[in-house]
Design a protein around this motif. Structure first.
Motif, PDB file in Angstrom:
ATOM      1  N   ASP A  66       9.508   1.316  11.549  1.00  0.00           N
ATOM      2  CA  ASP A  66       9.908   1.150  10.155  1.00  0.00           C
ATOM      3  C   ASP A  66       8.737   0.572   9.357  1.00  0.00           C
ATOM      4  N   ALA A  67       8.141   1.401   8.480  1.00  0.00           N
ATOM      5  CA  ALA A  67       6.974   0.966   7.718  1.00  0.00           C
ATOM      6  C   ALA A  67       7.298  -0.174   6.755  1.00  0.00           C
ATOM      7  N   LEU A  68       8.544  -0.276   6.325  1.00  0.00           N
ATOM      8  CA  LEU A  68       8.909  -1.299   5.350  1.00  0.00           C
ATOM      9  C   LEU A  68       9.064  -2.674   5.986  1.00  0.00           C
ATOM     10  N   ARG A  69       9.042  -2.727   7.302  1.00  0.00           N
ATOM     11  CA  ARG A  69       9.120  -4.007   7.997  1.00  0.00           C
ATOM     12  C   ARG A  69       7.750  -4.490   8.473  1.00  0.00           C
ATOM     13  N   GLN A  70       6.711  -3.748   8.125  1.00  0.00           N
ATOM     14  CA  GLN A  70       5.363  -4.094   8.564  1.00  0.00           C
ATOM     15  C   GLN A  70       4.571  -4.725   7.417  1.00  0.00           C
ATOM     16  N   ASP A  71       3.536  -5.463   7.772  1.00  0.00           N
ATOM     17  CA  ASP A  71       2.632  -5.997   6.763  1.00  0.00           C
ATOM     18  C   ASP A  71       1.939  -4.819   6.081  1.00  0.00           C
ATOM     19  N   PRO A  72       2.031  -4.700   4.748  1.00  0.00           N
ATOM     20  CA  PRO A  72       1.482  -3.517   4.076  1.00  0.00           C
ATOM     21  C   PRO A  72      -0.016  -3.334   4.265  1.00  0.00           C
ATOM     22  N   ILE A  73      -0.765  -4.426   4.332  1.00  0.00           N
ATOM     23  CA  ILE A  73      -2.216  -4.302   4.520  1.00  0.00           C
ATOM     24  C   ILE A  73      -2.529  -3.744   5.901  1.00  0.00           C
ATOM     25  N   GLN A  74      -1.865  -4.268   6.926  1.00  0.00           N
ATOM     26  CA  GLN A  74      -2.067  -3.756   8.280  1.00  0.00           C
ATOM     27  C   GLN A  74      -1.603  -2.304   8.386  1.00  0.00           C
ATOM     28  N   LEU A  75      -0.512  -1.993   7.695  1.00  0.00           N
ATOM     29  CA  LEU A  75      -0.001  -0.616   7.695  1.00  0.00           C
ATOM     30  C   LEU A  75      -1.040   0.347   7.143  1.00  0.00           C
ATOM     31  N   ARG A  76      -1.657  -0.008   6.025  1.00  0.00           N
ATOM     32  CA  ARG A  76      -2.622   0.897   5.373  1.00  0.00           C
ATOM     33  C   ARG A  76      -3.876   1.102   6.214  1.00  0.00           C
ATOM     34  N   ARG A  77      -4.212   0.128   7.025  1.00  0.00           N
ATOM     35  CA  ARG A  77      -5.388   0.286   7.882  1.00  0.00           C
ATOM     36  C   ARG A  77      -5.149   1.277   9.012  1.00  0.00           C
ATOM     37  N   ARG A  78      -3.891   1.628   9.223  1.00  0.00           N
ATOM     38  CA  ARG A  78      -3.548   2.606  10.274  1.00  0.00           C
ATOM     39  C   ARG A  78      -3.150   3.959   9.690  1.00  0.00           C
ATOM     40  N   ILE A  79      -3.365   4.110   8.387  1.00  0.00           N
ATOM     41  CA  ILE A  79      -3.058   5.374   7.715  1.00  0.00           C
ATOM     42  C   ILE A  79      -4.283   5.816   6.932  1.00  0.00           C
ATOM     43  N   GLY A  80      -4.797   6.993   7.213  1.00  0.00           N
ATOM     44  CA  GLY A  80      -5.904   7.522   6.435  1.00  0.00           C
ATOM     45  C   GLY A  80      -5.428   7.952   5.061  1.00  0.00           C
ATOM     46  N   TYR A  81      -6.291   7.801   4.046  1.00  0.00           N
ATOM     47  CA  TYR A  81      -5.888   8.100   2.668  1.00  0.00           C
ATOM     48  C   TYR A  81      -7.051   8.757   1.946  1.00  0.00           C
ATOM     49  N   VAL A  82      -6.815   9.962   1.454  1.00  0.00           N
ATOM     50  CA  VAL A  82      -7.845  10.725   0.742  1.00  0.00           C
ATOM     51  C   VAL A  82      -7.314  11.065  -0.639  1.00  0.00           C
ATOM     52  N   ILE A  83      -8.095  10.775  -1.685  1.00  0.00           N
ATOM     53  CA  ILE A  83      -7.675  11.057  -3.043  1.00  0.00           C
ATOM     54  C   ILE A  83      -8.668  11.992  -3.715  1.00  0.00           C
ATOM     55  N   GLN A  84      -8.238  12.575  -4.840  1.00  0.00           N
ATOM     56  CA  GLN A  84      -9.068  13.546  -5.545  1.00  0.00           C
ATOM     57  C   GLN A  84     -10.396  12.947  -5.998  1.00  0.00           C
ATOM     58  N   GLU A  85     -10.339  11.735  -6.542  1.00  0.00           N
ATOM     59  CA  GLU A  85     -11.554  11.122  -7.063  1.00  0.00           C
ATOM     60  C   GLU A  85     -12.448  10.580  -5.950  1.00  0.00           C
ATOM     61  N   VAL A  86     -11.995  10.674  -4.715  1.00  0.00           N
ATOM     62  CA  VAL A  86     -12.698  10.226  -3.518  1.00  0.00           C
ATOM     63  C   VAL A  86     -12.790   8.701  -3.456  1.00  0.00           C
ATOM     64  N   GLY A  87     -13.277   8.069  -4.548  1.00  0.00           N
ATOM     65  CA  GLY A  87     -13.304   6.615  -4.598  1.00  0.00           C
ATOM     66  C   GLY A  87     -14.352   5.980  -3.712  1.00  0.00           C
ATOM     67  N   LEU A  88     -15.501   6.644  -3.540  1.00  0.00           N
ATOM     68  CA  LEU A  88     -16.570   6.049  -2.748  1.00  0.00           C
ATOM     69  C   LEU A  88     -17.178   4.865  -3.500  1.00  0.00           C
ATOM     70  N   PHE A  89     -17.605   3.855  -2.757  1.00  0.00           N
ATOM     71  CA  PHE A  89     -18.286   2.715  -3.363  1.00  0.00           C
ATOM     72  C   PHE A  89     -19.708   3.138  -3.722  1.00  0.00           C
ATOM     73  N   PRO A  90     -20.058   3.168  -5.011  1.00  0.00           N
ATOM     74  CA  PRO A  90     -21.355   3.734  -5.417  1.00  0.00           C
ATOM     75  C   PRO A  90     -22.551   2.940  -4.924  1.00  0.00           C
ATOM     76  N   HIS A  91     -22.378   1.639  -4.687  1.00  0.00           N
ATOM     77  CA  HIS A  91     -23.501   0.802  -4.273  1.00  0.00           C
ATOM     78  C   HIS A  91     -23.692   0.794  -2.757  1.00  0.00           C
TER      79      HIS A  91
END
Length: 304
Positions: A66-91
């Protein structure tokens, strides 16, 4: 595996829910494309999976947990996420961008370096580690975004309009390359797109949303052949038969009719074959692996 059960989002002050009671399952190692008109709730649905948006009701299950019972930060580290703008750190360099999640996971330096090299090789960018985002083309930046999402080896990947910023000439090639890679790696993928053809190419299943409601969830072939409602039929377009031809490889209809000219590559679809026949003014085109595709067979497939 991703399973949504009665997933709902009602923003404060809104007259109705932006996502209303959506239930669907994406089996392990498969992909599902979310598609629908602007404002239909597809991106909100996607973001509720990794809890960038908190659901108002319902459940999200990932790999049986159950994803809603997990720490959201830890959850996101186990899920890959790709967006249109890519969001690369320019520096940061390409390597530093790709290493973002492994660093957060506390991997040691040697392991991170090896993993960065591995995923850059996977997405076809060996030797790019020291470059900066401004030195990359749009397609290259998108590949880095995919590499970054894969770096922590997550079982689940979320993609929000991942190829929308890539020029049309490169988009199809990039779609094919990324989809092949994800299938080889056995990732479970949920992808948002506004493009019907892209949804049919990327999804083992396609879910059509309208005003926050799920209208139909089926394989691309089933969806195109049997739309559940008039809206679904209209949304998919009057050229559904042509779109459906794009789901089948030309080699699947191999015949032996005489044909001349350049042969179709192994990845060519029946829609590609029909386009070539019309362009050449012939009733058959040769295949690279032998044999040919015949016009009558293609038209019969389009009609079934």
């Amino acid at each position: 595996m991703i399973r949504l059960e009665g997933l709902t989002k009602h923003w404060p002050g809104a007259a109705k829910a932006s996502v209303a009671d959506i239930s669907l399952e994406v089996p392990e190692g498969t992909s599902c494309a979310l598609i629908g008109p602007s404002g239909c709730g597809k991106t909100t649905t996607l973001r509720m999976v990794n809890r960038l948006v908190e659901p108002s009701a319902g459940r999200v299950w990932i790999g049986g947990e159950d994803a809603l019972r997990q720490d959201p930060i830890q959850l996101r580290r186990r899920i890959g996420y790709v967006i249109q703008e890519v969001g690369l750190f320019p520096h940061r360099s390409v390597a530093e961008n790709v290493a973002t999640v492994p660093v957060l996971l506390g991997w040691d330096a040697a392991r991170i370096k090896a993993r960065v090299a591995e995923v850059l090789e996977l997405v076809g960018l060996p030797g790019f580690a020291d470059r900066r985002p401004y030195q990359l083309s749009g397609g290259e930046r998108q590949r880095v975004g995919v590499a970054r999402a894969l770096a922590g080896d997550p079982p689940v990947l979320l993609m929000d309009e991942p190829f929308g910023a890539v020029d049309p000439l490169r988009r199809r090639q990039l779609q094919d390359e990324v989809l092949k890679l994800l299938r080889e790696l056995g990732k479970t993928v949920l992808v948002v797109t506004h493009d019907v053809s892209e949804a049919m190419r990327l999804g083992d299943a396609v879910a059509i949303l309208r005003e926050g409601a799920l209208l139909q969830h089926a394989s691309p072939a089933e969806l195109l052949a049997h739309p559940a409602t008039g809206f679904v039929a209209d949304f998919l377009g009057t050229d559904r038969a042509l779109t459906r031809l794009g789901l089948f490889l030309a080699a699947s209809m191999r015949g032996e009719a005489a044909a001349t000219g350049a042969a179709l590559p192994p990845e060519a679809t029946l829609r590609d074959a029909l386009s070539e026949m019309l362009a050449r003014g012939t009733r058959a085109v040769p295949l690279a692996e032998g044999g040919s595709v015949i016009l009558e067979a293609v038209l019969e497939k389009a009609a079934t």
